[in-house]
Design a protein around this motif. Structure first.
Motif, mmCIF file in Angstrom:
data_model
loop_
_atom_site.group_PDB
_atom_site.id
_atom_site.type_symbol
_atom_site.label_atom_id
_atom_site.label_comp_id
_atom_site.label_asym_id
_atom_site.label_seq_id
_atom_site.Cartn_x
_atom_site.Cartn_y
_atom_site.Cartn_z
ATOM 1 N N VAL A 1 0.899 -1.209 0.172
ATOM 2 C CA VAL A 1 -0.026 -0.080 -0.140
ATOM 3 C C VAL A 1 0.623 1.106 0.118
ATOM 4 N N GLY A 2 1.866 1.439 0.725
ATOM 5 C CA GLY A 2 2.674 2.524 0.837
ATOM 6 C C GLY A 2 3.766 2.613 -0.367
ATOM 7 N N SER A 3 4.018 1.453 -1.050
ATOM 8 C CA SER A 3 4.630 1.585 -2.291
ATOM 9 C C SER A 3 3.830 2.147 -3.517
ATOM 10 N N GLU A 4 2.547 1.874 -3.476
ATOM 11 C CA GLU A 4 1.490 2.251 -4.337
ATOM 12 C C GLU A 4 1.565 3.930 -4.298
ATOM 13 N N MET A 5 1.285 4.252 -2.871
ATOM 14 C CA MET A 5 1.031 5.608 -2.785
ATOM 15 C C MET A 5 2.213 6.328 -3.128
ATOM 16 N N ILE A 6 3.366 6.049 -2.995
ATOM 17 C CA ILE A 6 4.585 6.612 -3.313
ATOM 18 C C ILE A 6 4.878 6.825 -4.616
ATOM 19 N N GLU A 7 4.722 5.613 -5.448
ATOM 20 C CA GLU A 7 4.481 5.692 -6.825
ATOM 21 C C GLU A 7 3.592 6.757 -7.616
ATOM 22 N N SER A 8 2.329 6.585 -7.015
ATOM 23 C CA SER A 8 1.339 7.468 -7.278
ATOM 24 C C SER A 8 1.780 8.920 -7.392
ATOM 25 N N LEU A 9 2.559 9.093 -6.377
ATOM 26 C CA LEU A 9 2.991 10.694 -6.122
ATOM 27 C C LEU A 9 4.287 11.063 -7.290
ATOM 28 N N GLY A 10 4.570 10.013 -8.161
ATOM 29 C CA GLY A 10 5.454 10.358 -9.280
ATOM 30 C C GLY A 10 7.079 10.172 -8.700
ATOM 31 N N TYR A 11 7.245 9.472 -7.592
ATOM 32 C CA TYR A 11 8.584 9.149 -7.382
ATOM 33 C C TYR A 11 9.208 8.361 -8.262
ATOM 34 N N HIS A 12 10.526 8.513 -8.260
ATOM 35 C CA HIS A 12 11.370 7.817 -9.065
ATOM 36 C C HIS A 12 12.645 7.201 -8.063
ATOM 37 N N PRO A 13 12.905 5.995 -7.829
ATOM 38 C CA PRO A 13 14.112 5.716 -7.259
ATOM 39 C C PRO A 13 15.308 6.078 -7.834
ATOM 40 N N TRP A 14 16.369 6.721 -6.994
ATOM 41 C CA TRP A 14 17.298 7.288 -7.382
ATOM 42 C C TRP A 14 18.505 6.297 -7.200
ATOM 43 N N ILE A 15 18.188 4.806 -6.804
ATOM 44 C CA ILE A 15 19.310 3.811 -6.651
ATOM 45 C C ILE A 15 18.504 2.466 -6.698
ATOM 46 N N ASP A 16 19.070 1.481 -7.569
ATOM 47 C CA ASP A 16 18.510 0.464 -7.539
ATOM 48 C C ASP A 16 19.139 -0.616 -6.650
ATOM 49 N N ASN A 17 18.694 -1.114 -5.680
ATOM 50 C CA ASN A 17 19.361 -2.002 -4.637
ATOM 51 C C ASN A 17 18.882 -3.546 -4.746
ATOM 52 N N SER A 18 18.485 -3.736 -5.828
ATOM 53 C CA SER A 18 17.708 -5.080 -6.091
ATOM 54 C C SER A 18 18.933 -6.250 -6.145
ATOM 55 N N ASP A 19 19.978 -5.640 -6.524
ATOM 56 C CA ASP A 19 21.133 -6.773 -6.473
ATOM 57 C C ASP A 19 21.647 -6.921 -4.938
ATOM 58 N N TYR A 20 21.443 -6.387 -4.112
ATOM 59 C CA TYR A 20 21.729 -6.458 -2.768
ATOM 60 C C TYR A 20 20.686 -6.953 -1.855
ATOM 61 N N THR A 21 19.349 -7.164 -2.324
ATOM 62 C CA THR A 21 18.201 -7.611 -1.556
ATOM 63 C C THR A 21 18.059 -9.032 -1.621
ATOM 64 N N PHE A 22 18.045 -9.636 -0.430
ATOM 65 C CA PHE A 22 17.839 -11.144 -0.486
ATOM 66 C C PHE A 22 16.322 -11.381 -0.717
ATOM 67 N N VAL A 23 16.298 -12.101 -1.977
ATOM 68 C CA VAL A 23 14.974 -12.523 -2.222
ATOM 69 C C VAL A 23 15.006 -14.290 -2.064
#
Length: 103
Positions: free
Chosen positions: A41-63
């Motif tokens: 819910v928080g991510s959707e709300m932030i994206e709806s405000l037009g936020y663009h992440p300035w760094i991609d940390n998907s390489d360091y996130t454990f999935v």
């Protein structure tokens, strides 16, 4: 009153369970999935405000490789939390008994 803290804790737990059951039944009757992740819910709300992440940390996130492993890790986390809470309450009870016996 000998067991005042224990009785108050039991009453608080019963009230919490009753409130949870009531709210869950109310949301189920309305067909709303009320316990959806707040992260989504928080991510959707932030994206709806037009936020663009300035760094991609998907390489360091454990999935976790699968949903079962993710559930297992969540269950282990809950078990460790329960053990910690049980240890703290046990230590408080032991401390109280030791103080009573020393007097």
């Amino acid at each position: 009153m000998k067991y005042k803290i224990e009785i108050l804790t039991l009453v608080a737990v019963i009230i919490f369970i009753a409130m949870f059951a009531y709210l869950n039944a109310q949301m189920s009757a309305e067909g709303v999935e009320g316990w959806a992740g707040s992260d989504d819910v928080g991510s959707e709300m932030i994206e709806s405000l037009g936020y663009h992440p300035w760094i991609d940390n998907s390489d360091y996130t454990f999935v976790p490789p699968s949903g079962e492993i993710e559930s297992c890790l969540f269950a282990l986390q809950a078990a460790f939390g329960g053990l910690l809470i049980g240890y703290v309450f046990g230590a408080w009870g032991a401390e109280r008994r030791l103080k009573k016996n020393s007097n």
